[in-house]
Design an enzyme around this catalytic site. Structure first.
Site, PDB file in Angstrom:
ATOM      1  N   LYS A  97       0.790  -1.044  -0.144  1.00 45.46           N
ATOM      2  CA  LYS A  97       0.031   0.105  -0.099  1.00 45.46           C
ATOM      3  C   LYS A  97       0.739   1.197   0.214  1.00 45.46           C
ATOM      4  O   LYS A  97       1.850   1.564   0.802  1.00 45.46           O
ATOM      5  CB  LYS A  97      -0.958   0.017   1.287  1.00 45.46           C
TER       6      LYS A  97
HETATM    7  O1  G3P Z   1      -8.017   1.840   4.642  1.00 48.80           O
HETATM    8  C1  G3P Z   1      -8.284   3.162   4.970  1.00 48.80           C
HETATM    9  C2  G3P Z   1      -9.428   3.338   5.773  1.00 48.80           C
HETATM   10  O2  G3P Z   1      -9.216   2.679   6.919  1.00 48.80           O
HETATM   11  C3  G3P Z   1      -9.704   4.867   6.436  1.00 48.80           C
HETATM   12  O3  G3P Z   1     -10.803   4.697   7.138  1.00 48.80           O
HETATM   13  O4  G3P Z   1     -12.562   5.524   8.765  1.00 48.80           O
HETATM   14  O5  G3P Z   1      -9.810   6.054   9.045  1.00 48.80           O
HETATM   15  O6  G3P Z   1     -11.522   7.029   7.195  1.00 48.80           O
HETATM   16  P1  G3P Z   1     -11.163   5.896   8.292  1.00 48.80           P
END
Ligand code: G3P
Length: 218
Positions: A87
């Site tokens: 990633k």
């Molecule tokens: O994979 C990226 C994702 O986990 C981000 O999620 O909820 O932290 O915006 P969030």
């Protein structure tokens, strides 16, 4: 649409995997920190532990932000297990690194994508996945699902092979919207995946079936 779980929590990964519909896992440095995993060696052991639970792609994020660092780190991460997808953040050195990884047979997930232009660069560099962050756009009163739709349309129009992996999914409704937008993958918290099961007519219908069965079988 494929389902990935967006966590580094091994119990949640096992629970989702036991449902039999899990296609992979995404992690990020924040999710690893949430599980208290510190140090390069422990992180790498943890990625291997995840790969041993799930038969599917596991995204492991580089910490480096310079090209040389990303190449070294990503090459080492990819060597941990055949299912590791490196990633990489959508910055200039990240796009260069994705192109290097593509040319060298290492699969990538271009993360922190918030615009169709960024998604275009990721696809041109040959990313395996592109991760538009749905919830974080919604958080700033923008439209995360609209971005997923735009990227899906662009990739279909130009024939890019990069898969659209909708990330930052916060709810079951987001998953439904990703299906409608034509996302290839949604990476979701376990709670959002389990929410797909919920319907009051399923619960009341099952209760009635069992009640009728018991009436003639007791
Ligand atoms: O994979 C990226 C994702 O986990 C981000 O999620 O909820 O932290 O915006 P969030």
């Amino acid at each position: 649409m494929k389902f990935f779980i967006d966590t580094a929590n091994l119990d949640q990964i096992r629970e989702a995997n036991e449902l039999g519909v899990l296609d992979g896992v995404t992690t990020n440095p924040s999710l690893m920190a949430k599980e208290g995993i510190r140090g390069e060696e422990n992180c790498r052991k943890h990625y291997i532990a995840i790969c041993e639970i799930v038969k599917g792609d596991v995204s492991a994020e580089v910490i480096s932000t310079d090209y040389e660092g990303m190449i070294k780190e990503g090459t080492e991460l990819a060597a941990l297990h055949p299912n590791i997808v490196v990633k990489v953040p959508c910055i200039a050195d990240g796009i260069r690194a994705i192109k290097y990884f593509t040319d060298n047979g290492i699969r990538t997930n271009c993360t922190l994508v918030f615009s169709p232009g960024q998604a275009l660069l990721a696809a041109k560099a040959g990313a395996t996945y592109v991760s538009p962050f749905v919830g974080r756009l919604d958080d700033i009163a923008s439209d995360g699902i609209e971005l997923v739709e735009k990227i899906v349309d662009m990739y279909r129009y130009y024939g890019f092979q990069t898969q659209v992996l909708a990330a930052s999914i916060r709810s079951t409704q987001h998953i439904i919207q990703c299906i409608q937008a034509g996302a290839d993958v949604a990476t979701c918290p376990l709670s959002a995946i389990k929410g797909l099961l919920k319907h009051p007519l399923t619960d009341s219908g099952l209760a009635k079936f069992l009640e009728d069965y018991r009436k003639v079988n007791s």
